[in-house]
Design a protein around this motif. Sequence first.
Motif, PDB file in Angstrom:
ATOM      1  N   ASN A  55     -38.279  43.840  71.311  1.00 50.64           N
ATOM      2  CA  ASN A  55     -38.931  43.443  70.060  1.00 50.64           C
ATOM      3  C   ASN A  55     -38.543  44.331  68.885  1.00 50.64           C
ATOM      4  O   ASN A  55     -38.411  43.845  67.754  1.00 50.64           O
ATOM      5  CB  ASN A  55     -40.452  43.431  70.222  1.00 50.64           C
ATOM      6  CG  ASN A  55     -40.911  42.299  71.121  1.00 50.64           C
ATOM      7  OD1 ASN A  55     -40.211  41.295  71.288  1.00 50.64           O
ATOM      8  ND2 ASN A  55     -42.081  42.446  71.701  1.00 50.64           N
ATOM      9  N   ASN A  58     -35.163  43.240  67.641  1.00 48.50           N
ATOM     10  CA  ASN A  58     -35.300  41.996  66.873  1.00 48.50           C
ATOM     11  C   ASN A  58     -35.906  42.246  65.502  1.00 48.50           C
ATOM     12  O   ASN A  58     -35.498  41.641  64.511  1.00 48.50           O
ATOM     13  CB  ASN A  58     -36.137  40.975  67.651  1.00 48.50           C
ATOM     14  CG  ASN A  58     -35.413  40.481  68.886  1.00 48.50           C
ATOM     15  OD1 ASN A  58     -34.188  40.471  68.947  1.00 48.50           O
ATOM     16  ND2 ASN A  58     -36.173  40.082  69.882  1.00 48.50           N
ATOM     17  N   LEU A  59     -36.881  43.148  65.449  1.00 48.43           N
ATOM     18  CA  LEU A  59     -37.513  43.492  64.176  1.00 48.43           C
ATOM     19  C   LEU A  59     -36.500  44.138  63.233  1.00 48.43           C
ATOM     20  O   LEU A  59     -36.435  43.804  62.051  1.00 48.43           O
ATOM     21  CB  LEU A  59     -38.708  44.418  64.427  1.00 48.43           C
ATOM     22  CG  LEU A  59     -39.463  44.944  63.212  1.00 48.43           C
ATOM     23  CD1 LEU A  59     -39.946  43.824  62.307  1.00 48.43           C
ATOM     24  CD2 LEU A  59     -40.649  45.791  63.686  1.00 48.43           C
ATOM     25  N   ARG A  62     -34.160  41.573  61.802  1.00 48.71           N
ATOM     26  CA  ARG A  62     -34.829  40.822  60.733  1.00 48.71           C
ATOM     27  C   ARG A  62     -34.848  41.644  59.443  1.00 48.71           C
ATOM     28  O   ARG A  62     -34.618  41.116  58.348  1.00 48.71           O
ATOM     29  CB  ARG A  62     -36.237  40.455  61.171  1.00 48.71           C
ATOM     30  CG  ARG A  62     -36.986  39.664  60.120  1.00 48.71           C
ATOM     31  CD  ARG A  62     -38.321  39.208  60.612  1.00 48.71           C
ATOM     32  NE  ARG A  62     -39.047  38.549  59.543  1.00 48.71           N
ATOM     33  CZ  ARG A  62     -39.895  37.556  59.721  1.00 48.71           C
ATOM     34  NH1 ARG A  62     -40.135  37.102  60.926  1.00 48.71           N
ATOM     35  NH2 ARG A  62     -40.509  37.017  58.689  1.00 48.71           N
ATOM     36  N   ASN A  65     -31.528  41.589  57.654  1.00 49.36           N
ATOM     37  CA  ASN A  65     -31.349  40.355  56.892  1.00 49.36           C
ATOM     38  C   ASN A  65     -32.157  40.401  55.596  1.00 49.36           C
ATOM     39  O   ASN A  65     -31.668  40.021  54.528  1.00 49.36           O
ATOM     40  CB  ASN A  65     -31.753  39.147  57.740  1.00 49.36           C
ATOM     41  CG  ASN A  65     -31.192  37.871  57.188  1.00 49.36           C
ATOM     42  OD1 ASN A  65     -30.025  37.580  57.378  1.00 49.36           O
ATOM     43  ND2 ASN A  65     -32.018  37.124  56.481  1.00 49.36           N
ATOM     44  N   ASP A  66     -33.404  40.880  55.693  1.00 51.12           N
ATOM     45  CA  ASP A  66     -34.242  41.010  54.496  1.00 51.12           C
ATOM     46  C   ASP A  66     -33.613  41.961  53.475  1.00 51.12           C
ATOM     47  O   ASP A  66     -33.724  41.741  52.270  1.00 51.12           O
ATOM     48  CB  ASP A  66     -35.638  41.522  54.850  1.00 51.12           C
ATOM     49  CG  ASP A  66     -36.547  40.452  55.423  1.00 51.12           C
ATOM     50  OD1 ASP A  66     -36.173  39.257  55.416  1.00 51.12           O
ATOM     51  OD2 ASP A  66     -37.656  40.813  55.874  1.00 51.12           O
ATOM     52  N   GLN A  94     -42.482  38.275  52.871  1.00 51.35           N
ATOM     53  CA  GLN A  94     -41.659  39.275  53.552  1.00 51.35           C
ATOM     54  C   GLN A  94     -42.387  40.619  53.614  1.00 51.35           C
ATOM     55  O   GLN A  94     -42.321  41.328  54.621  1.00 51.35           O
ATOM     56  CB  GLN A  94     -40.307  39.408  52.855  1.00 51.35           C
ATOM     57  CG  GLN A  94     -39.407  38.195  53.085  1.00 51.35           C
ATOM     58  CD  GLN A  94     -38.195  38.179  52.192  1.00 51.35           C
ATOM     59  OE1 GLN A  94     -38.332  38.039  50.969  1.00 51.35           O
ATOM     60  NE2 GLN A  94     -37.020  38.325  52.766  1.00 51.35           N
ATOM     61  N   TYR A  97     -45.229  40.364  56.199  1.00 53.41           N
ATOM     62  CA  TYR A  97     -44.705  40.469  57.561  1.00 53.41           C
ATOM     63  C   TYR A  97     -44.578  41.935  57.974  1.00 53.41           C
ATOM     64  O   TYR A  97     -44.962  42.313  59.085  1.00 53.41           O
ATOM     65  CB  TYR A  97     -43.354  39.759  57.684  1.00 53.41           C
ATOM     66  CG  TYR A  97     -42.768  39.859  59.061  1.00 53.41           C
ATOM     67  CD1 TYR A  97     -43.203  39.024  60.074  1.00 53.41           C
ATOM     68  CD2 TYR A  97     -41.792  40.803  59.358  1.00 53.41           C
ATOM     69  CE1 TYR A  97     -42.686  39.132  61.369  1.00 53.41           C
ATOM     70  CE2 TYR A  97     -41.268  40.918  60.635  1.00 53.41           C
ATOM     71  CZ  TYR A  97     -41.713  40.075  61.638  1.00 53.41           C
ATOM     72  OH  TYR A  97     -41.207  40.193  62.906  1.00 53.41           O
ATOM     73  N   GLN A 101     -46.533  43.985  61.005  1.00 51.85           N
ATOM     74  CA  GLN A 101     -45.848  44.771  62.037  1.00 51.85           C
ATOM     75  C   GLN A 101     -46.362  46.207  62.068  1.00 51.85           C
ATOM     76  O   GLN A 101     -46.539  46.784  63.142  1.00 51.85           O
ATOM     77  CB  GLN A 101     -44.331  44.743  61.794  1.00 51.85           C
ATOM     78  CG  GLN A 101     -43.710  43.369  61.911  1.00 51.85           C
ATOM     79  CD  GLN A 101     -44.001  42.726  63.256  1.00 51.85           C
ATOM     80  OE1 GLN A 101     -43.806  43.330  64.317  1.00 51.85           O
ATOM     81  NE2 GLN A 101     -44.474  41.494  63.225  1.00 51.85           N
TER      82      GLN A 101
END
Length: 189
Positions: A55, A58-59, A62, A65-66, A94, A97, A101
Motif C-alpha cells: 500500500n 501504491n500511495l 499516486r 502522479n499528483d 487531492q 486524500y 492517508q
Amino acid sequence: MVQLTRIYTKSGDKGKTGLGNDERVYKNSARIEAIGEVDETNAAVGWALEFCAGNLKNLLLRIQNDLFDVGADLCVPEPAETSTTHRLTVTSAQVDYLEHQIDELNARLSPLTSFVLPGGSKASAALHLARTVSRRAERGIVTLSLAEKLNPEIMRYLNRLSDLLFVMARFVNTEEGQGDVLWVPGANR
C-alpha cells in the motif's frame, strides 16, 4: 496526452524556458525554481519508493502522479478571471486524500514523546529525505505566491505531503520493528 519526439530543442540555450502558455521566462525565475523543487520532490519520492512495498508503494506512485499535476498547474500562470483557458489544476480532493492517508496511518502509531531523528530503516530515511525536499518545494511555492497569483491548493498539497511523508517514515519504522529514532536533547555534551 504528451508526446515527446525530441529531447533537446536548443530553445533554452540562452537561459530561458517556455511555460505552458508559451511565455518565455528565465530559468532562474521564482516560477521555474518552484517547478524544479517540485520535480526534485518527485525524484526523492521515487527514491523512497524503492524501499517501500504494498500500500505504501501504491500511495507513493499516486503522489508522484499528483506531483506532475502540481508541476502542470505551476507551469501555466493563473489566467485572467475572464479567461476561458482550460488548465490542469490541483484540487482540494487531492489534498483531502492526503489528509485521509495521514489520519489512517497516524491512528496506528503511538503518540510522539520527542522529536524524531530521520532514520531507523532505509525506507524511513528515504521518506524523511523526501519530506525535507517537499518542505523546500513548499518554501519555493510560498516565495512564488508572494509575487504571483497561484492556485492555493498547490501550497496546501505540498504542506500535507510533507506531513504524510513524516507519518509514513514513522509508520515504516514501526512496521519493521525499528520504532522511532528519538532526539535526546544534550545527549552528547
